[in-house]
Design a protein around this motif. Structure first.
Motif, PDB file in Angstrom:
ATOM      1  N   ALA A 158     -10.400 -11.728  45.202  1.00  0.00           N
ATOM      2  CA  ALA A 158     -11.033 -12.266  43.992  1.00  0.00           C
ATOM      3  C   ALA A 158     -11.673 -11.150  43.165  1.00  0.00           C
ATOM      4  O   ALA A 158     -11.560 -11.135  41.929  1.00  0.00           O
ATOM      5  N   ALA A 159     -12.319 -10.205  43.834  1.00  0.00           N
ATOM      6  CA  ALA A 159     -12.946  -9.093  43.109  1.00  0.00           C
ATOM      7  C   ALA A 159     -11.889  -8.225  42.430  1.00  0.00           C
ATOM      8  O   ALA A 159     -12.048  -7.822  41.268  1.00  0.00           O
ATOM      9  N   TYR A 160     -10.796  -7.946  43.140  1.00  0.00           N
ATOM     10  CA  TYR A 160      -9.733  -7.134  42.540  1.00  0.00           C
ATOM     11  C   TYR A 160      -9.032  -7.888  41.407  1.00  0.00           C
ATOM     12  O   TYR A 160      -8.587  -7.270  40.426  1.00  0.00           O
ATOM     13  N   GLN A 161      -8.931  -9.198  41.515  1.00  0.00           N
ATOM     14  CA  GLN A 161      -8.354  -9.975  40.408  1.00  0.00           C
ATOM     15  C   GLN A 161      -9.245  -9.899  39.169  1.00  0.00           C
ATOM     16  O   GLN A 161      -8.757  -9.785  38.044  1.00  0.00           O
ATOM     17  N   ASP A 162     -10.568  -9.974  39.388  1.00  0.00           N
ATOM     18  CA  ASP A 162     -11.496  -9.816  38.261  1.00  0.00           C
ATOM     19  C   ASP A 162     -11.357  -8.425  37.647  1.00  0.00           C
ATOM     20  O   ASP A 162     -11.408  -8.264  36.415  1.00  0.00           O
ATOM     21  N   ALA A 163     -11.192  -7.408  38.511  1.00  0.00           N
ATOM     22  CA  ALA A 163     -11.002  -6.045  38.014  1.00  0.00           C
ATOM     23  C   ALA A 163      -9.695  -5.938  37.224  1.00  0.00           C
ATOM     24  O   ALA A 163      -9.653  -5.322  36.153  1.00  0.00           O
ATOM     25  N   ASN A 164      -8.645  -6.551  37.748  1.00  0.00           N
ATOM     26  CA  ASN A 164      -7.343  -6.492  37.084  1.00  0.00           C
ATOM     27  C   ASN A 164      -7.393  -7.128  35.697  1.00  0.00           C
ATOM     28  O   ASN A 164      -6.722  -6.672  34.768  1.00  0.00           O
TER      29      ASN A 164
END
Length: 285
Positions: A158-164
């Protein structure tokens, strides 16, 4: 002068050093004795503490907001070389634009000390106060890394999706997609992970120095293909990881690639090759 000192001391919290207080009030000769005689402070070893939390709270609340910001900025300067966590927290309380970057540095210092819960809190706070997408991306990616390291792959993804979602260039796209793939590997979402890597790879290849990212892509692709039972594809992916890690002169990712090759050859029944890779991996470690 004593009132100014007790108010300034409250900015530090319940405990502080005499030198720190002298820095805040700009008086290198200030003596805390009058405040201890008045039972406002008490000495605790090399530091001082408020005699009661209510005294500290009252002193702090008596400060105007503008004065609090000035004092927190001064406290940040005091902690700049002493404590990266307190440096970041005081910049935050001073509403300073450097707070988010300081939180990123503090989080990394906590990761290095294996204080991952503290690192997560710092990185998450930094991502909230960041005022540019570039800094926010760094902090969200850091949250994703920490979440993965503590065994929470869904929160990591979820954090990496927000970053993406806020990635502003090919490097950021590759980093966030690799992070998503790493989390997918932990959850067994093989196809999602491979899809993320298929997005990461062309983005990485457009960079001038893509080797370290390609090493990570190869390593995670190898792990995902291993889970799917594709032994030959796994070997090819880990060989790609190894070539790029060596080219990047990165011992950590070289060790990862050797470990992956060892597993892949072992699963394929090539024991001599497996043993050779494991020996190289242990030597490097």
């Amino acid at each position: 002068h004593n009132k100014e000192a007790i108010q300034a001391a409250s900015v530090f919290g319940t405990h502080f050093s005499a030198d720190g207080l002298r820095h805040l009030i700009g008086d290198p000769k200030f003596d805390c004795r009058a405040l201890t005689d008045a039972f406002l402070l008490r000495p605790e070893g090399a530091e001082y503490a408020f005699a009661h939390a209510l005294i500290r709270d009252g002193a702090y609340e008596s400060l105007p907001h503008s004065r609090k910001r000035v004092l927190h900025l001064s406290a940040a300067a005091w902690y700049c070389e002493l404590d990266p966590v307190l440096y970041a927290e005081h910049l935050d309380r001073a509403d300073d634009e450097k707070a988010a970057t300081a939180y990123a540095f503090a989080a990394r210092s906590q990761i290095a000390a294996l204080r991952l819960d503290s690192a997560r809190v710092l990185a998450e706070r930094g991502s909230v106060v960041a005022d540019t997408n570039e800094v926010r991306f760094q902090l969200l990616a850091l949250v994703g890394e920490i979440r993965r390291r503590v065994g929470d792959p869904l929160a990591s993804i979820a954090a990496y999706q927000d970053a993406n979602a806020i990635a502003g260039n090919d490097r950021e796209t590759a980093i966030s997609q690799i992070g998503i793939a790493a989390g997918a590997r932990m959850t067994g979402a093989t196809e999602d992970g491979l899809q993320a890597l298929s997005t990461a790879e062309p983005a990485a290849l457009r960079l001038d120095n893509p080797e370290i990212l390609l090493a990570q892509i190869g390593y995670y692709r190898g792990g995902l293909l291993f889970g799917r039972g594709d032994r030959e594809g796994c070997i090819v992916a880990h060989e790609m990881a190894y070539r790029n890690a060596v080219a990047a002169d990165d011992p950590v990712w070289t060790a990862h690639a050797l470990s992956g090759l060892g597993d892949a050859h072992y699963a394929a029944g090539r024991m001599a090759q497996a043993l050779e890779n494991f020996h190289k991996c242990i030597e490097l470690c």
